[in-house]
Design an enzyme around this catalytic site. Structure first.
Site, mmCIF file in Angstrom:
data_model
loop_
_atom_site.group_PDB
_atom_site.id
_atom_site.type_symbol
_atom_site.label_atom_id
_atom_site.label_comp_id
_atom_site.label_asym_id
_atom_site.label_seq_id
_atom_site.Cartn_x
_atom_site.Cartn_y
_atom_site.Cartn_z
ATOM 1 N N TRP A 1 0.829 -1.204 0.000
ATOM 2 C CA TRP A 1 0.000 0.000 0.000
ATOM 3 C C TRP A 1 0.862 1.251 0.000
ATOM 4 C CZ3 TRP A 1 -0.291 4.100 3.412
ATOM 5 C CH2 TRP A 1 -1.394 4.952 3.303
ATOM 6 N N HIS A 2 2.028 1.168 0.643
ATOM 7 C CA HIS A 2 2.880 2.345 0.775
ATOM 8 C C HIS A 2 3.568 2.735 -0.527
ATOM 9 C CE1 HIS A 2 2.392 1.571 5.090
ATOM 10 N NE2 HIS A 2 2.752 2.825 5.253
ATOM 11 N N GLY A 3 3.725 1.802 -1.448
ATOM 12 C CA GLY A 3 4.365 2.202 -2.685
ATOM 13 C C GLY A 3 4.762 1.038 -3.555
#
Length: 481
Positions: free
Chosen positions: A325-327
């Site tokens: 989700w963060h990248g």
């Protein structure tokens, strides 16, 4: 528009005055003002991305109404999947298209085949990961009949785009925030003052702690081949406080700003660096995301009810998805995997809920056992942040190998060491204030309640912001997510 910018310093008072002094008699007009202000706030970066958030709003508002009318389970499930695919489709295209394309091409190259597919020059819309999850919570809760769908499009659109928390959270559940748009709001002086205090503390975290730590974290990480293991440890510690000061600072400003307008947002950080184990850390770090994954992914997968193998599988899924989700980078996936490995022993031995209370509650100092637990958890967290910050997996492992070399035992040395020592002193002050306020909603909530100390504290914080703060309008780290 950045919270730490002149633009926002002008924008906020104008919206506040219009909201309370001009349009305070009509709830619908107030909601319309919030919606308009939110679109201006978001469009300040790139007005073209307003179409994306408006489209997402229209889809989920319509799906909510369709779910209300539909009684047939198969059709209701179809409507739900339309919302999920549309929202995650937008997110996946802008955030992960080039990542999957690059890895697809590299996978084929391992077998001697070369595929020529052009990547796209995509700009990631600011905050898309946050408002996507926010709108999804609405559709999923309506589908599960935990929330009555709204007929008020203005209220719903304002909920999706609410400017204080639009681009970096907290990720609000529809059942918590949306009803607040239905109720008349009256100005409350005490809430407004408390909101300003939290904004002040969040601004201190951002411009004094995070941005100063960023200078040295970036210097050391970007030139890690040139430094000793001890210097790299210092760089990892600087990044540890950078990301906490930056992200929790944003949350504090968002929550404080919301209180100015009569809204209450979810607490997003609860002093995570005082955690006594990794399970406690994840109950205290980015709370709105952790609980979102728990309620909408972990529990639907079976949670801890599917036996030992099910627990293990679901734990790895939740942490790897959280990392992703963060990248779109393998470093984030590895960071998630590492935290799953940290967490798993606690889960399998049923020790993951041992530390639910505030550490050293009612005492000035922790016990020796508590202190050791905090330090061990902090060190594990710092180690994990190396993967989060590194440019790629190879960079992360090279960084770690240098740390665990003989150069770990030399004195750290890099440019501007005197300035770095001043930042370390600021960090110590910051930790002291956080420790004193660890049982509160935010660190300075009750600090300085005695009148003779209250304004002294505010003056000290303002002084430190002016003289030690960075005013280069640095973006918040989580804007890239």
């Amino acid at each position: 528009m950045l919270f730490n910018s002149i633009d926002f310093a002008i924008f906020l008072p104008i919206v506040f005055i219009l909201y309370w002094l001009v349009l305070n008699k009509d709830l619908k007009i107030q909601n319309l003002l919030i919606l308009g202000a939110s679109y201006i706030f978001y469009g300040w970066w790139d007005y073209k991305f307003l179409s994306l958030i408006i489209l997402s709003t229209l889809i989920d508002f319509s799906i909510g109404l369709a779910l209300k009318k539909e009684t047939q389970n198969s059709r209701r499930k179809l409507f739900l999947w339309i919302s999920i695919i549309a929202n995650l489709g937008f997110l996946g295209f802008f955030k992960y298209y080039n990542f999957f394309l690059t890895n697809f091409i590299e996978a084929f190259s391992l077998f001697g085949s070369r595929i020529e597919i052009a990547s796209l020059d995509l700009i990631l819309p600011v905050g898309i990961s946050f408002y996507t999850f926010q709108t999804l919570s609405y559709t999923i809760d309506v589908y599960n009949k935990k929330l009555e769908p709204t007929n008020d499009f203005i209220a719903f659109a304002a909920f999706v785009s609410f400017f204080p928390q639009l681009v970096a959270g907290p990720i609000e559940r529809a059942k918590d925030l949306l009803p607040q748009f239905y109720i008349g709001r009256n100005f409350n002086y005490n809430d407004a003052v408390d909101g300003l205090k939290q904004i002040l503390w969040g601004l201190f975290k951002k411009v004094v702690i995070a941005d100063n730590c960023a200078k040295f974290a970036n210097l050391i990480f970007n030139n890690s081949d040139d430094y000793s293991g001890s210097t790299l440890v210092l760089g990892a510690v600087f990044f540890t406080f950078q990301i906490y000061g930056d992200f929790s600072g944003y949350s504090d400003i968002a929550i404080g700003t919301s209180r100015l307008f009569g809204f209450k947002l979810t607490k997003n950080f609860a002093f995570p660096y005082f955690s006594r184990d990794i399970a406690e850390f994840w109950r205290r770090w980015h709370i709105s995301l952790s609980t979102w994954f728990r309620d909408y992914l972990y529990i639907p997968l079976g949670g801890s009810r599917r036996g030992t193998l099910g627990k293990i599988r679901n734990t790895f899924i939740i942490f790897i998805v959280s990392g992703f989700w963060h990248g779109a980078n393998w470093t984030f996936i590895f960071w998630g995997l590492l935290n799953a490995l940290y967490f798993l022993p606690l889960l399998l031995t049923n020790n993951n809920r041992n530390n639910l209370n505030v550490v050293a509650y009612g005492r000035t100092f922790p016990s020796l056992r508590e202190l050791l637990s905090i330090l061990i958890t902090f060190c594990l967290t710092v180690f994990g942040w190396i993967f989060f910050r590194a440019n790629n997996i190879e960079h992360a492992f090279d960084y770690i190998l240098t740390i665990f070399s003989r150069s770990l035992f030399v004195v750290p040395n890099f440019a501007n060491m005197k300035e770095a020592l001043m930042v370390i002193i600021l960090i110590i002050f910051f930790v002291f204030v956080e420790w004193n306020g660890r049982d509160r909603e935010y660190a300075i909530e009750t600090l300085g309640k005695k009148r003779k100390f209250k304004y002294l504290l505010y003056y000290v914080l303002v002084f430190m912001i002016i003289f030690f703060g960075s005013f280069e309008e640095n973006q918040f780290i989580y804007f890239q997510f």
